[in-house]
Structures are given as structure tokens and as C-alpha cells.
Design an enzyme around this catalytic site. Structure first.
Site, PDB file in Angstrom:
ATOM      1  N   ARG A  41      21.726  65.691  18.396  1.00  0.00           N
ATOM      2  CA  ARG A  41      22.818  65.469  17.450  1.00  0.00           C
ATOM      3  C   ARG A  41      22.988  66.706  16.567  1.00  0.00           C
ATOM      4  O   ARG A  41      22.052  67.093  15.865  1.00  0.00           O
ATOM      5  CB  ARG A  41      22.439  64.283  16.566  1.00  0.00           C
ATOM      6  CG  ARG A  41      23.341  64.085  15.375  1.00  0.00           C
ATOM      7  CD  ARG A  41      22.742  63.109  14.372  1.00  0.00           C
ATOM      8  NE  ARG A  41      23.688  62.873  13.300  1.00  0.00           N
ATOM      9  CZ  ARG A  41      23.383  62.372  12.130  1.00  0.00           C
ATOM     10  NH1 ARG A  41      22.148  62.040  11.844  1.00  0.00           N
ATOM     11  NH2 ARG A  41      24.312  62.195  11.227  1.00  0.00           N
ATOM     12  N   HIS A  81      15.836  63.796   3.152  1.00  0.00           N
ATOM     13  CA  HIS A  81      16.947  64.210   4.006  1.00  0.00           C
ATOM     14  C   HIS A  81      16.558  65.488   4.720  1.00  0.00           C
ATOM     15  O   HIS A  81      15.931  66.381   4.126  1.00  0.00           O
ATOM     16  CB  HIS A  81      18.230  64.421   3.194  1.00  0.00           C
ATOM     17  CG  HIS A  81      18.678  63.150   2.556  1.00  0.00           C
ATOM     18  ND1 HIS A  81      19.269  62.132   3.271  1.00  0.00           N
ATOM     19  CD2 HIS A  81      18.547  62.700   1.285  1.00  0.00           C
ATOM     20  CE1 HIS A  81      19.503  61.120   2.452  1.00  0.00           C
ATOM     21  NE2 HIS A  81      19.066  61.433   1.240  1.00  0.00           N
ATOM     22  N   ILE A  82      16.954  65.559   5.960  1.00  0.00           N
ATOM     23  CA  ILE A  82      16.653  66.729   6.784  1.00  0.00           C
ATOM     24  C   ILE A  82      17.507  67.907   6.327  1.00  0.00           C
ATOM     25  O   ILE A  82      17.022  69.024   6.134  1.00  0.00           O
ATOM     26  CB  ILE A  82      16.941  66.396   8.267  1.00  0.00           C
ATOM     27  CG1 ILE A  82      16.022  65.250   8.725  1.00  0.00           C
ATOM     28  CG2 ILE A  82      16.774  67.634   9.158  1.00  0.00           C
ATOM     29  CD1 ILE A  82      16.477  64.564   9.996  1.00  0.00           C
ATOM     30  N   TYR A 113      20.581  69.571  12.320  1.00  0.00           N
ATOM     31  CA  TYR A 113      19.386  68.729  12.341  1.00  0.00           C
ATOM     32  C   TYR A 113      18.248  69.248  13.237  1.00  0.00           C
ATOM     33  O   TYR A 113      17.201  68.606  13.333  1.00  0.00           O
ATOM     34  CB  TYR A 113      19.769  67.302  12.770  1.00  0.00           C
ATOM     35  CG  TYR A 113      20.743  66.645  11.819  1.00  0.00           C
ATOM     36  CD1 TYR A 113      20.357  66.324  10.520  1.00  0.00           C
ATOM     37  CD2 TYR A 113      22.058  66.371  12.201  1.00  0.00           C
ATOM     38  CE1 TYR A 113      21.247  65.746   9.629  1.00  0.00           C
ATOM     39  CE2 TYR A 113      22.953  65.781  11.318  1.00  0.00           C
ATOM     40  CZ  TYR A 113      22.542  65.473  10.040  1.00  0.00           C
ATOM     41  OH  TYR A 113      23.425  64.891   9.159  1.00  0.00           O
ATOM     42  N   PRO A 159      20.827  55.146  10.330  1.00  0.00           N
ATOM     43  CA  PRO A 159      21.745  55.322  11.459  1.00  0.00           C
ATOM     44  C   PRO A 159      21.851  56.748  11.981  1.00  0.00           C
ATOM     45  O   PRO A 159      21.867  57.705  11.200  1.00  0.00           O
ATOM     46  CB  PRO A 159      23.104  54.863  10.907  1.00  0.00           C
ATOM     47  CG  PRO A 159      22.962  54.889   9.433  1.00  0.00           C
ATOM     48  CD  PRO A 159      21.515  54.608   9.145  1.00  0.00           C
ATOM     49  N   ASN A 160      21.897  56.825  13.292  1.00  0.00           N
ATOM     50  CA  ASN A 160      22.094  58.065  14.050  1.00  0.00           C
ATOM     51  C   ASN A 160      20.865  58.982  14.087  1.00  0.00           C
ATOM     52  O   ASN A 160      20.874  59.991  14.782  1.00  0.00           O
ATOM     53  CB  ASN A 160      23.319  58.845  13.537  1.00  0.00           C
ATOM     54  CG  ASN A 160      24.581  58.009  13.626  1.00  0.00           C
ATOM     55  OD1 ASN A 160      24.895  57.506  14.700  1.00  0.00           O
ATOM     56  ND2 ASN A 160      25.279  57.821  12.516  1.00  0.00           N
ATOM     57  N   ARG A 208      26.563  70.286   1.520  1.00  0.00           N
ATOM     58  CA  ARG A 208      27.521  69.753   2.505  1.00  0.00           C
ATOM     59  C   ARG A 208      28.681  69.053   1.783  1.00  0.00           C
ATOM     60  O   ARG A 208      28.937  69.316   0.625  1.00  0.00           O
ATOM     61  CB  ARG A 208      26.759  68.821   3.468  1.00  0.00           C
ATOM     62  CG  ARG A 208      25.626  69.563   4.213  1.00  0.00           C
ATOM     63  CD  ARG A 208      24.873  68.652   5.154  1.00  0.00           C
ATOM     64  NE  ARG A 208      25.716  68.161   6.227  1.00  0.00           N
ATOM     65  CZ  ARG A 208      25.378  67.167   7.055  1.00  0.00           C
ATOM     66  NH1 ARG A 208      24.197  66.581   6.924  1.00  0.00           N
ATOM     67  NH2 ARG A 208      26.199  66.778   8.004  1.00  0.00           N
ATOM     68  N   ASP A 231      19.335  48.206  -3.715  1.00  0.00           N
ATOM     69  CA  ASP A 231      18.746  47.023  -4.373  1.00  0.00           C
ATOM     70  C   ASP A 231      17.388  46.676  -3.776  1.00  0.00           C
ATOM     71  O   ASP A 231      16.472  46.266  -4.503  1.00  0.00           O
ATOM     72  CB  ASP A 231      19.682  45.813  -4.240  1.00  0.00           C
ATOM     73  CG  ASP A 231      20.815  45.834  -5.269  1.00  0.00           C
ATOM     74  OD1 ASP A 231      20.793  46.687  -6.177  1.00  0.00           O
ATOM     75  OD2 ASP A 231      21.728  44.986  -5.154  1.00  0.00           O
ATOM     76  N   ASN A 248      14.677  57.738   5.014  1.00  0.00           N
ATOM     77  CA  ASN A 248      15.896  58.511   5.234  1.00  0.00           C
ATOM     78  C   ASN A 248      16.956  57.499   5.671  1.00  0.00           C
ATOM     79  O   ASN A 248      17.032  57.134   6.852  1.00  0.00           O
ATOM     80  CB  ASN A 248      15.691  59.587   6.308  1.00  0.00           C
ATOM     81  CG  ASN A 248      16.929  60.482   6.446  1.00  0.00           C
ATOM     82  OD1 ASN A 248      17.994  60.172   5.910  1.00  0.00           O
ATOM     83  ND2 ASN A 248      16.793  61.582   7.175  1.00  0.00           N
ATOM     84  N   ALA A 294      23.428  58.010   6.540  1.00  0.00           N
ATOM     85  CA  ALA A 294      24.738  57.804   5.907  1.00  0.00           C
ATOM     86  C   ALA A 294      24.729  56.655   4.896  1.00  0.00           C
ATOM     87  O   ALA A 294      25.508  56.677   3.925  1.00  0.00           O
ATOM     88  CB  ALA A 294      25.793  57.555   6.978  1.00  0.00           C
ATOM     89  N   GLU A 319      12.627  59.284  -0.979  1.00  0.00           N
ATOM     90  CA  GLU A 319      13.854  59.499  -0.199  1.00  0.00           C
ATOM     91  C   GLU A 319      13.804  60.891   0.418  1.00  0.00           C
ATOM     92  O   GLU A 319      13.475  61.858  -0.268  1.00  0.00           O
ATOM     93  CB  GLU A 319      15.063  59.387  -1.143  1.00  0.00           C
ATOM     94  CG  GLU A 319      16.379  59.715  -0.466  1.00  0.00           C
ATOM     95  CD  GLU A 319      17.572  59.625  -1.430  1.00  0.00           C
ATOM     96  OE1 GLU A 319      17.453  59.002  -2.505  1.00  0.00           O
ATOM     97  OE2 GLU A 319      18.617  60.200  -1.087  1.00  0.00           O
TER      98      GLU A 319
HETATM   99  C1  DQA Z   1      20.922  62.904   6.436  1.00  0.00           C
HETATM  100  C2  DQA Z   1      22.115  63.352   5.602  1.00  0.00           C
HETATM  101  C3  DQA Z   1      23.193  62.284   5.584  1.00  0.00           C
HETATM  102  O1  DQA Z   1      24.295  62.711   4.808  1.00  0.00           O
HETATM  103  C4  DQA Z   1      23.684  62.035   7.002  1.00  0.00           C
HETATM  104  O2  DQA Z   1      24.631  60.992   7.009  1.00  0.00           O
HETATM  105  C5  DQA Z   1      22.582  61.786   7.964  1.00  0.00           C
HETATM  106  C6  DQA Z   1      21.335  62.523   7.844  1.00  0.00           C
HETATM  107  C7  DQA Z   1      19.845  64.003   6.549  1.00  0.00           C
HETATM  108  O3  DQA Z   1      18.725  63.668   6.847  1.00  0.00           O
HETATM  109  O4  DQA Z   1      20.149  65.181   6.374  1.00  0.00           O
HETATM  110  O5  DQA Z   1      22.748  61.033   8.921  1.00  0.00           O
HETATM  111  O6  DQA Z   1      20.316  61.787   5.807  1.00  0.00           O
END
Ligand code: DQA
Length: 138
Positions: A17, A97-98, A22, A9-10, A104, A84, A71, A74, A95
């Protein structure tokens, strides 16, 4: 080698954003460059804001692809359903994360996915995806 990037999401809002966190590049622009850099790979991407669609995509690719770069955004911090799915499939999942989630808010420190991932790459901006990709080469 067949690898898919699955974004939660997002992440469709990358480029507009919270640019301070990011960056200002859209994911599509970044992805195009990544494909050009690794032309021998069969690279695809999928993004959804919907938890069940992410689970469907993990299940769909999780028995035939060589790697999944995930990724879950949230949902990383909340979704036992996605965790799962990662546990159920055969394809290794990295996994990513940016942002550096550990620098954080505390709720971002918990990942339900990490225990079942092959590895975790956190905090290198969009380069996190490239580092994850490289991890599948050996
Ligand atoms: C994220 C970190 C998450 O906490 C956040 O909710 C995101 C992006 C990252 O790539 O840094 O939407 O996954």
C-alpha cells in the site's frame, strides 16, 4: 509484560500500500522481528478494518493488558467511538502512526484519540511501533 498492537483499517495492506508513504515491509514480517527483539514480552497483534471490532478488542484487552499500542489509521481522524473506548479502559494506550500525519493533508492533523492517550508517536515508519513499545519499560 503483556502488550498488544491494535491496527486499524488498511494496515493489513502494509508492504503493498502506497510504499512511498508506508514502506515495503509487511506488518507480519516486522512483527516477527519485533518479537525476536523483545523475547521477554508477551506481544500480540490484532488488525481489523471494522470500527466495532477495534472497539471490542480495546475493551477486551483494556483491563488486563499492561499496554496497548494503537494505530487506528483513518479512524484516528473520525471515530468518537474508538476515542471513548480508549478513555474508558484502564490500560495505557500509546497512539502511533507510521507516516508523519502532520506533514500530510489537514484532515490527518486531527486525532480524537490523542487527548486520552498516554502519548503519541508519529512519523518514524514502522519504528514508531518499537518506540511505543519502549515507552512501556519505565
Ligand atoms: C496512518 C495515518 C492515517 O492518516 C492513515 O489513514 C492511515 C495510516 C499512519 O500510520 O501513518 O491509514 O495511521
Amino acid at each position: 509484560m503483556k502488550i498488544i498492537i491494535i491496527n486499524g483499517p488498511n494496515l493489513n495492506l502494509l508492504g503493498k500500500r502506497e510504499n512511498d508513504i508506508y514502506g515495503d515491509e509487511t506488518f507480519n514480517d516486522f512483527f516477527e522481528k519485533l518479537q525476536q527483539k523483545f523475547p521477554i514480552l508477551s506481544l500480540s497483534q490484532f488488525q481489523s478494518n471494522i470500527e466495532g471490532e477495534l472497539i471490542d478488542k480495546i475493551q477486551e484487552t483494556g483491563y488486563s493488558y499492561d499496554g496497548i499500542i494503537l494505530n487506528a489509521a483513518a479512524y484516528t481522524h473520525t471515530s468518537i467511538g474508538i476515542a471513548d473506548a480508549v478513555r474508558a479502559i484502564e490500560t495505557p494506550v500509546v497512539e502511533v502512526h507510521i507516516s508523519n500525519t502532520f506533514s500530510r493533508e489537514e484532515f490527518r492533523h486531527k486525532s480524537y484519540i490523542a487527548p486520552n492517550a498516554k502519548g503519541v508517536i508519529v512519523g518514524f515508519g514502522l519504528q514508531s511501533y518499537e518506540l511505543a513499545l519502549q515507552s512501556f519499560f519505565k
